[in-house]
Design a protein around this motif. Structure first.
Motif, mmCIF file in Angstrom:
data_model
loop_
_atom_site.group_PDB
_atom_site.id
_atom_site.type_symbol
_atom_site.label_atom_id
_atom_site.label_comp_id
_atom_site.label_asym_id
_atom_site.label_seq_id
_atom_site.Cartn_x
_atom_site.Cartn_y
_atom_site.Cartn_z
ATOM 1 N N PHE A 250 0.840 -1.191 0.000
ATOM 2 C CA PHE A 250 0.000 0.000 0.000
ATOM 3 C C PHE A 250 0.882 1.252 0.000
ATOM 4 N N ILE A 251 0.540 2.208 -0.870
ATOM 5 C CA ILE A 251 1.249 3.487 -0.933
ATOM 6 C C ILE A 251 0.215 4.607 -1.027
ATOM 7 N N ASP A 252 0.383 5.621 -0.190
ATOM 8 C CA ASP A 252 -0.462 6.809 -0.243
ATOM 9 C C ASP A 252 0.324 7.918 -0.926
ATOM 10 N N GLY A 253 -0.160 8.352 -2.081
ATOM 11 C CA GLY A 253 0.575 9.296 -2.909
ATOM 12 C C GLY A 253 0.630 10.712 -2.397
ATOM 13 N N LEU A 254 -0.170 11.063 -1.360
ATOM 14 C CA LEU A 254 -0.086 12.409 -0.783
ATOM 15 C C LEU A 254 -0.842 12.473 0.532
ATOM 16 N N GLU A 255 -0.155 12.970 1.556
ATOM 17 C CA GLU A 255 -0.773 13.320 2.826
ATOM 18 C C GLU A 255 -0.262 14.691 3.261
ATOM 19 N N CYS A 256 -0.987 15.324 4.187
ATOM 20 C CA CYS A 256 -0.567 16.673 4.606
ATOM 21 C C CYS A 256 -0.870 16.919 6.074
ATOM 22 N N GLY A 257 -0.704 15.920 6.906
ATOM 23 C CA GLY A 257 -1.066 16.051 8.298
ATOM 24 C C GLY A 257 0.047 16.534 9.203
ATOM 25 N N VAL A 258 -0.214 16.459 10.481
ATOM 26 C CA VAL A 258 0.762 16.738 11.527
ATOM 27 C C VAL A 258 1.158 15.381 12.110
ATOM 28 N N TYR A 259 2.434 15.061 12.055
ATOM 29 C CA TYR A 259 2.878 13.700 12.356
ATOM 30 C C TYR A 259 3.504 13.594 13.743
ATOM 31 N N ASP A 260 3.209 12.478 14.397
ATOM 32 C CA ASP A 260 3.846 12.109 15.649
ATOM 33 C C ASP A 260 3.844 10.581 15.706
ATOM 34 N N ARG A 261 4.259 10.025 16.831
ATOM 35 C CA ARG A 261 4.364 8.571 16.902
ATOM 36 C C ARG A 261 3.012 7.880 16.710
ATOM 37 N N ARG B 113 13.761 14.956 9.540
ATOM 38 C CA ARG B 113 14.878 14.034 9.802
ATOM 39 C C ARG B 113 14.922 13.662 11.280
ATOM 40 N N ASP B 114 14.728 14.649 12.148
ATOM 41 C CA ASP B 114 14.692 14.369 13.577
ATOM 42 C C ASP B 114 13.550 13.429 13.920
ATOM 43 N N LEU B 115 12.374 13.695 13.356
ATOM 44 C CA LEU B 115 11.189 12.898 13.652
ATOM 45 C C LEU B 115 11.370 11.450 13.207
ATOM 46 N N ASN C 261 11.787 7.870 15.546
ATOM 47 C CA ASN C 261 10.814 6.795 15.361
ATOM 48 C C ASN C 261 11.317 5.777 14.340
ATOM 49 N N ALA C 262 12.600 5.503 14.411
ATOM 50 C CA ALA C 262 13.251 4.666 13.404
ATOM 51 C C ALA C 262 12.766 3.225 13.416
ATOM 52 N N ASP C 263 12.089 2.814 14.478
ATOM 53 C CA ASP C 263 11.520 1.464 14.502
ATOM 54 C C ASP C 263 10.243 1.360 13.674
ATOM 55 N N LEU C 264 9.672 2.516 13.302
ATOM 56 C CA LEU C 264 8.415 2.537 12.554
ATOM 57 C C LEU C 264 8.555 3.072 11.142
ATOM 58 N N VAL C 265 9.426 4.063 10.948
ATOM 59 C CA VAL C 265 9.505 4.754 9.666
ATOM 60 C C VAL C 265 10.951 4.959 9.247
ATOM 61 N N THR C 266 11.122 5.212 7.954
ATOM 62 C CA THR C 266 12.428 5.519 7.401
ATOM 63 C C THR C 266 12.245 6.476 6.242
ATOM 64 N N MET C 267 13.275 7.165 5.843
ATOM 65 C CA MET C 267 13.198 8.100 4.723
ATOM 66 C C MET C 267 13.548 7.376 3.428
ATOM 67 N N ALA C 268 12.785 7.644 2.368
ATOM 68 C CA ALA C 268 13.012 6.988 1.080
ATOM 69 C C ALA C 268 13.503 7.991 0.041
ATOM 70 N N ARG C 269 14.540 7.601 -0.671
ATOM 71 C CA ARG C 269 15.042 8.379 -1.800
ATOM 72 C C ARG C 269 14.814 7.668 -3.129
ATOM 73 N N THR C 270 14.641 6.343 -3.085
ATOM 74 C CA THR C 270 14.474 5.531 -4.288
ATOM 75 C C THR C 270 13.331 4.546 -4.085
#
Length: 321
Positions: A2-13, A48-50, A54-63
């Motif tokens: 599943f991929i969501d192509g756009l969100e615009c919320g306020v993120y936390d854990r 990046r800080d966020l 929360n590195a056990d749940l999310v990661t940053m994607a470049r590719t």
């Protein structure tokens, strides 16, 4: 996947936990709207800080490969995106610099005319400007996805024709299904599909009318889009804004450009934040939607493509990996 192509919320854990509960392999976030270069740098640093916290749940994607790796590790990949191009400050070179910092999706215009082109809310759409052509080609060169979600229709057609890579409309619906300035006409959608692009259908109430009242009813909207441009060119871009309130809504709609109340996709009769959709109030609704597509006539392969496969293919084409 599943991929969501756009969100615009306020993120936390808590929101990241919802992404995992919905089995989201990736989302495109909104780093900025009206923010300039310096403000967008601050936002990227915050993200990046966020992510690190929360590195056990999310990661940053470049590719695209980063998304696949995150999915294999039961994490959600965050794809950095912007719903405007004010972050460039009129400087073409900033496209490459922001790409180097991780930005992978950029909307050419938000709700106003700018130096790149026209928006969906202007009375006259100027089309893609000379600077806009330079920006599109620079985005092509570095591997940044061109997003046409809020552009005017002439600007959109110009961008599809000018771009050397497929482009996207990350969060809108066909205006032939529900007329609204934020939705897109059939000629633009067909042109986008002919060049390999993807339309992310939005579950945002204000641009859906009564199509959004049930998940099965919304699947009929998906069918209409698929009939129009083909199953390989339809994805999901919810435009979810979890935990955003009046402050965030006013910034999205008014920025610094006006003192006059502006209602964005709403109206004077519907001025506030749109009521959450019962079956997609957050991303835990993704499995519900996938199941609904199956019982509404889509094959398993077709549902898989709509729910994320088409985005992944587009990201691989544009981002690489």
């Amino acid at each position: 996947m599943f991929i969501d192509g756009l969100e615009c919320g306020v993120y936390d854990r808590e929101v990241f936990e919802e992404l995992r509960a919905g089995n989201l392999a990736a989302i495109v976030n909104t780093v900025s709207f009206w923010e300039d270069a310096g403000e967008t740098l601050d936002r990227l640093g915050m993200w990046r800080d966020l992510i690190r916290e929360n590195a056990d749940l999310v990661t940053m994607a470049r590719t695209a490969a980063d998304i696949e790796a995150a999915h294999a590790e039961n994490k959600t990949a965050i794809v950095m995106g912007s719903q405007g191009s004010e972050l460039l400050d009129g400087r073409l070179r900033y496209v490459e610099l922001f790409h180097d910092l991780g930005l992978r999706v950029m909307q050419l215009t938000y709700n106003n005319q700018n130096a790149i082109g026209g928006s969906c809310y202007e009375e006259v759409d100027s089309g893609l400007a000379r600077f806009g052509k330079e920006v599109v080609r620079e985005m092509n060169a570095v591997g940044m996805l061109v997003d046409l979600s809020h552009v005017g229709n002439k600007t959109g057609l110009d961008a599809v024709e000018w771009s050397q890579r497929p482009v996207a409309i990350t969060h809108a619906n066909p205006s032939s299904v529900y007329p609204h300035p934020r939705n897109k006409p059939d000629d633009l959608l067909r042109a986008l599909a002919e060049r390999g692009g993807v339309l992310g259908l939005a579950t945002y109430r204000n641009i859906n009318g009564d199509w959004i009242e049930s998940v099965d009813r919304w699947c009929e909207l998906v069918k209409r889009a698929v009939d129009l441009i083909g199953v390989d060119h339809v994805g999901i871009g919810t435009d979810l804004s979890r935990k955003s309130g009046l402050t965030e809504l006013n910034w999205m709609r008014m920025g610094r450009w006006t003192r006059t109340p502006n209602f964005g996709a709403g109206s004077a009769a519907n001025p506030g934040k749109a009521k959450p959709v019962d079956w997609m109030a957050d991303t835990t609704g993704f499995p519900v939607l996938a199941d609904a597509l199956g019982r509404n006539g889509f094959t398993a392969d077709e549902a898989s493509a709509i729910m994320g496969g088409n985005w992944l293919r587009l990201y691989r084409t544009v981002f690489g990996g």
